[in-house]
Design an enzyme around this catalytic site. Structure first.
Site, PDB file in Angstrom:
ATOM      1  N   ASP A  60      -4.254  -0.366  63.771  1.00  0.00           N
ATOM      2  CA  ASP A  60      -2.912  -0.864  64.075  1.00  0.00           C
ATOM      3  C   ASP A  60      -2.120   0.261  64.729  1.00  0.00           C
ATOM      4  O   ASP A  60      -2.677   1.319  65.059  1.00  0.00           O
ATOM      5  CB  ASP A  60      -2.232  -1.406  62.812  1.00  0.00           C
ATOM      6  CG  ASP A  60      -1.814  -0.311  61.838  1.00  0.00           C
ATOM      7  OD1 ASP A  60      -2.220   0.870  62.026  1.00  0.00           O
ATOM      8  OD2 ASP A  60      -1.070  -0.622  60.886  1.00  0.00           O
ATOM      9  N   LYS A 118      -8.701  -6.492  65.081  1.00  0.00           N
ATOM     10  CA  LYS A 118      -7.887  -5.872  64.027  1.00  0.00           C
ATOM     11  C   LYS A 118      -7.731  -6.830  62.851  1.00  0.00           C
ATOM     12  O   LYS A 118      -7.984  -6.460  61.698  1.00  0.00           O
ATOM     13  CB  LYS A 118      -6.511  -5.483  64.574  1.00  0.00           C
ATOM     14  CG  LYS A 118      -5.661  -4.723  63.568  1.00  0.00           C
ATOM     15  CD  LYS A 118      -4.232  -4.534  64.052  1.00  0.00           C
ATOM     16  CE  LYS A 118      -3.385  -5.735  63.688  1.00  0.00           C
ATOM     17  NZ  LYS A 118      -1.951  -5.525  63.869  1.00  0.00           N
TER      18      LYS A 118
END
Length: 257
Positions: A146, A128
């Site tokens: 997320d 991420k």
């Protein structure tokens, strides 16, 4: 019983949602303040388990003290902990920042690498974080899964996967690579402003007709409008230094009234 949606129909609906979100949020952008790849990398690591606003309020003092990886790698841990304490989990984050700064100094000549396989080797950096840095500091397309992104793509029935890596793979198959970074910004913007976790503002949602989960939240338009956040609700955003085209108010500095 409603007819199951074909894969082709799902792809068409998903891409239409992306086009609609592009009209709603033409100014969508990363909500972390940064001036270079190193600052974005550090800010993204700090953003775990806290808001981008709190990170943005914390990083000015941090980068004033440690402007380069070499400076940060030489920091006294207890002094850094105090600077980043407002972001929470400050001891673990200090360990990650010291480790990644030392790795940048020792292995990459003090420069943030522009490849996923190099970034994920840095302490405290996962896919991420790597995708955030690649997409926004290097212009390399990436999907940022997320909590907001994962919640919304499941709410929209694009996937039922829970694992972020699997979610990333499914969404990458639906959209052309050129859309990945901006899609991430638009979905995250929508999740923060309208499609909230506990009480989505369904009655004020511009993509309600395309949403299979319409009705999970407040459907009355007036009540829904009161649930809107940030610039959609007339409030400051998360950045202290937003882009010039951002229509909302800059966020206040730490300690400001």
């Amino acid at each position: 019983m409603p007819k199951a949606e074909s894969h082709l129909a799902l792809v068409r609906r998903a891409r239409r949602i992306n086009r609609e979100l592009a009209e709603v949020y033409p100014y969508a952008h990363p909500e972390l303040d940064f001036r270079n790849p190193f600052e974005l990398l550090v800010a993204t690591v700090l953003s775990a388990q806290t808001t981008d606003l709190r990170v943005n309020q914390t990083t000015p003092a941090l980068f004033a003290a440690y402007p380069t990886p070499e400076d940060m790698a030489a920091a006294v841990p207890e002094e850094m902990e105090e600077l980043i304490r407002p972001t929470g989990f400050f001891r673990a984050k200090t360990k990650s920042l010291l480790g990644l700064s030392a790795a940048l100094r020792d292995d990459f000549s003090g420069e943030v690498p522009g490849r996923l396989e190099d970034l994920v080797k840095l302490p405290g950096v996962g896919r991420k974080t790597a995708n955030v840095v690649l997409g926004n500091a290097f212009g390399v397309p990436g999907i940022t899964v997320d909590t907001h992104f994962g919640r919304l793509v499941r709410r929209w029935k694009w996937t039922d996967e829970e694992d972020p890596v699997k979610v990333e793979a499914v969404i990458a198959d639906i959209f052309p690579r050129s859309e990945w970074t901006m899609l991430s910004h638009r979905v995250i913007f929508h999740g923060r402003r309208i499609c909230h976790a506990r009480k989505p503002a369904c009655g004020a949602c511009p993509i309600a007709p395309l949403c299979p989960s319409y009705g999970e939240g407040e459907t009355d338009p007036e009540k829904a409008r009161k649930l809107l956040k940030y610039e959609m609700g007339g409030y400051p955003g998360q950045r202290l230094s937003p882009p010039p085209d951002f229509p909302g108010k800059p966020a206040p500095a730490l300690g400001a009234a």
